[in-house]
Write an enzyme that holds these catalytic residues in place. Sequence first.
Site, PDB file in Angstrom:
ATOM      1  N   TYR A  51       0.845  -1.206   0.000  1.00  0.00           N
ATOM      2  CA  TYR A  51       0.000   0.000   0.000  1.00  0.00           C
ATOM      3  C   TYR A  51       0.881   1.257   0.000  1.00  0.00           C
ATOM      4  CZ  TYR A  51      -3.767  -3.209   1.550  1.00  0.00           C
ATOM      5  OH  TYR A  51      -4.662  -4.241   1.669  1.00  0.00           O
ATOM      6  N   HIS A 109       0.387 -11.840   1.839  1.00  0.00           N
ATOM      7  CA  HIS A 109      -0.656 -11.034   1.188  1.00  0.00           C
ATOM      8  C   HIS A 109      -1.514 -11.846   0.201  1.00  0.00           C
ATOM      9  CE1 HIS A 109      -1.637  -6.579   0.255  1.00  0.00           C
ATOM     10  NE2 HIS A 109      -2.678  -7.323  -0.034  1.00  0.00           N
TER      11      HIS A 109
HETATM   12  N1  NAP Z   1      -5.696  -8.576   1.601  1.00  0.00           N
HETATM   13  C1  NAP Z   1      -6.062  -8.058   0.446  1.00  0.00           C
HETATM   14  O1  NAP Z   1      -5.703  -8.549  -0.626  1.00  0.00           O
HETATM   15  C2  NAP Z   1      -6.964  -6.851   0.453  1.00  0.00           C
HETATM   16  C3  NAP Z   1      -7.576  -6.434  -0.742  1.00  0.00           C
HETATM   17  C4  NAP Z   1      -8.445  -5.343  -0.683  1.00  0.00           C
HETATM   18  C5  NAP Z   1      -8.669  -4.688   0.517  1.00  0.00           C
HETATM   19  N2  NAP Z   1      -8.024  -5.097   1.661  1.00  0.00           N
HETATM   20  C6  NAP Z   1      -8.214  -4.381   2.953  1.00  0.00           C
HETATM   21  O2  NAP Z   1      -9.605  -4.171   3.200  1.00  0.00           O
HETATM   22  C7  NAP Z   1      -9.860  -2.768   3.321  1.00  0.00           C
HETATM   23  C8  NAP Z   1     -11.248  -2.399   2.839  1.00  0.00           C
HETATM   24  O3  NAP Z   1     -11.479  -2.773   1.524  1.00  0.00           O
HETATM   25  P1  NAP Z   1     -11.542  -1.726   0.316  1.00  0.00           P
HETATM   26  O4  NAP Z   1     -10.697  -0.567   0.629  1.00  0.00           O
HETATM   27  O5  NAP Z   1     -11.261  -2.532  -0.889  1.00  0.00           O
HETATM   28  O6  NAP Z   1     -13.056  -1.278   0.172  1.00  0.00           O
HETATM   29  P2  NAP Z   1     -14.349  -1.063   1.090  1.00  0.00           P
HETATM   30  O7  NAP Z   1     -14.007  -0.792   2.490  1.00  0.00           O
HETATM   31  O8  NAP Z   1     -15.297  -2.163   0.741  1.00  0.00           O
HETATM   32  O9  NAP Z   1     -14.933   0.262   0.400  1.00  0.00           O
HETATM   33  C9  NAP Z   1     -14.220   1.459   0.392  1.00  0.00           C
HETATM   34  C10 NAP Z   1     -14.949   2.435  -0.538  1.00  0.00           C
HETATM   35  O10 NAP Z   1     -16.239   2.759  -0.004  1.00  0.00           O
HETATM   36  C11 NAP Z   1     -16.301   4.152   0.285  1.00  0.00           C
HETATM   37  N3  NAP Z   1     -17.008   4.277   1.571  1.00  0.00           N
HETATM   38  C12 NAP Z   1     -16.537   3.932   2.793  1.00  0.00           C
HETATM   39  N4  NAP Z   1     -17.458   4.125   3.745  1.00  0.00           N
HETATM   40  C13 NAP Z   1     -18.557   4.609   3.107  1.00  0.00           C
HETATM   41  C14 NAP Z   1     -19.839   5.008   3.553  1.00  0.00           C
HETATM   42  N5  NAP Z   1     -20.173   4.932   4.839  1.00  0.00           N
HETATM   43  N6  NAP Z   1     -20.732   5.458   2.637  1.00  0.00           N
HETATM   44  C15 NAP Z   1     -20.398   5.538   1.328  1.00  0.00           C
HETATM   45  N7  NAP Z   1     -19.189   5.161   0.836  1.00  0.00           N
HETATM   46  C16 NAP Z   1     -18.271   4.697   1.729  1.00  0.00           C
HETATM   47  C17 NAP Z   1     -14.875   4.657   0.320  1.00  0.00           C
HETATM   48  O11 NAP Z   1     -14.769   5.995  -0.109  1.00  0.00           O
HETATM   49  P3  NAP Z   1     -14.128   7.161   0.805  1.00  0.00           P
HETATM   50  O12 NAP Z   1     -12.754   6.724   1.212  1.00  0.00           O
HETATM   51  O13 NAP Z   1     -14.156   8.324  -0.121  1.00  0.00           O
HETATM   52  O14 NAP Z   1     -15.071   7.324   1.980  1.00  0.00           O
HETATM   53  C18 NAP Z   1     -14.208   3.722  -0.695  1.00  0.00           C
HETATM   54  O15 NAP Z   1     -14.438   4.199  -2.006  1.00  0.00           O
HETATM   55  C19 NAP Z   1      -8.728  -2.154   2.494  1.00  0.00           C
HETATM   56  O16 NAP Z   1      -8.606  -0.767   2.702  1.00  0.00           O
HETATM   57  C20 NAP Z   1      -7.566  -2.999   2.928  1.00  0.00           C
HETATM   58  O17 NAP Z   1      -7.110  -2.612   4.222  1.00  0.00           O
HETATM   59  C21 NAP Z   1      -7.190  -6.173   1.644  1.00  0.00           C
END
Ligand code: NAP
Length: 276
Positions: A51, A109
């Site tokens: 990241y 990862h």
């Molecule tokens: N291990 C892996 O391979 C892997 C892969 C993907 C993700 N992850 C982890 O999981 C975490 C979460 O997954 P993600 O980042 O993919 O996506 P997510 O949490 O499912 O969604 C994030 C998106 O939703 C928006 N959002 C957040 N809260 C909201 C709300 N209350 N209302 C409306 N929109 C909202 C955010 O925008 P804003 O920021 O503009 O609010 C962003 O665009 C990652 O950040 C990471 O730490 C791990």
Amino acid sequence: MLKETFLLSNGVHIPKVGFGTWQVPNGDIAYQAVKDALEVGYIHIDTAYVYENEISVGQAIKDSKSDRKDLFITSKLPSHIKDYQETETYFHESLKRLEMDYMDLFLIHAPWPWSNIGQDCKVGNAEAWKKMIELYQSKKIRSIGVSNFNVDDLKDLIKRTGFIPHVNQIAFFAGHYQKQKETIAFCKENNILVEAYSPLAIGHALKTPLVLTLAEKYHKTPAQILIRYTLEHGTLPLPKSTKKARMIENADLDFTLDQKDVEALDVLSEDPRRFG
Ligand SMILES: NC(=O)c1ccc[n+]([C@@H]2O[C@H](COP(=O)([O-])OP(=O)(O)OC[C@H]3O[C@@H](n4cnc5c(N)ncnc54)[C@H](OP(=O)(O)O)[C@@H]3O)[C@@H](O)[C@H]2O)c1
């Protein structure tokens, strides 16, 4: 909710909701996001070497003056590192960037490099895992796990090393249950905690008709319905937001969903209006 914990198989308590930081750029944005998240009350932060924001994550934590032992910090070994010695090098680099002297959770990862999804890296995963077991046993890491591992990947890693991961972090959100149910069941049987990444389907599931209907029914927001759904399956959500109001919203989860609504969300992907 932010102070509640799941218990890992090794007795370590892990806060039930983590703060995601994927696609949060290093520098002011990651610094401010983590600072805000800590102010809101998140004590569990999920980052990764790839990241490229560990420096700002660590700086925000340091400046918050939080007691390190009150926080739960996860980072991840880059997916292309499948080597015993390099695992140690990358682990120490993550620690250095975070300015910490131990990690609460360190994950492989992915079972394959992101540049070659599906590549057979079973031998390399076991090599990396052996080093992670050593780092765990020497108390540099409080718990160790994997990410994006399916049942075959898990069985193979356990067979080669005899050590069951404490955590498997996988993509899990409403509509993705059919795809992940075997992995989730295997993890439950083996006392491996499943962390649900992308609990909002990276934002795509927020406008689904069913989610909007349930939001009205429970007097909650679509995001809260989706995050609560992952908790109903006993998985640990990692919602990401760079907006403080949403961080607060995403942690307000003190309600439960009826079983029939959980089942409807399980098959959300079968709804042709999914992104309608
Ligand atoms: N291990 C892996 O391979 C892997 C892969 C993907 C993700 N992850 C982890 O999981 C975490 C979460 O997954 P993600 O980042 O993919 O996506 P997510 O949490 O499912 O969604 C994030 C998106 O939703 C928006 N959002 C957040 N809260 C909201 C709300 N209350 N209302 C409306 N929109 C909202 C955010 O925008 P804003 O920021 O503009 O609010 C962003 O665009 C990652 O950040 C990471 O730490 C791990």
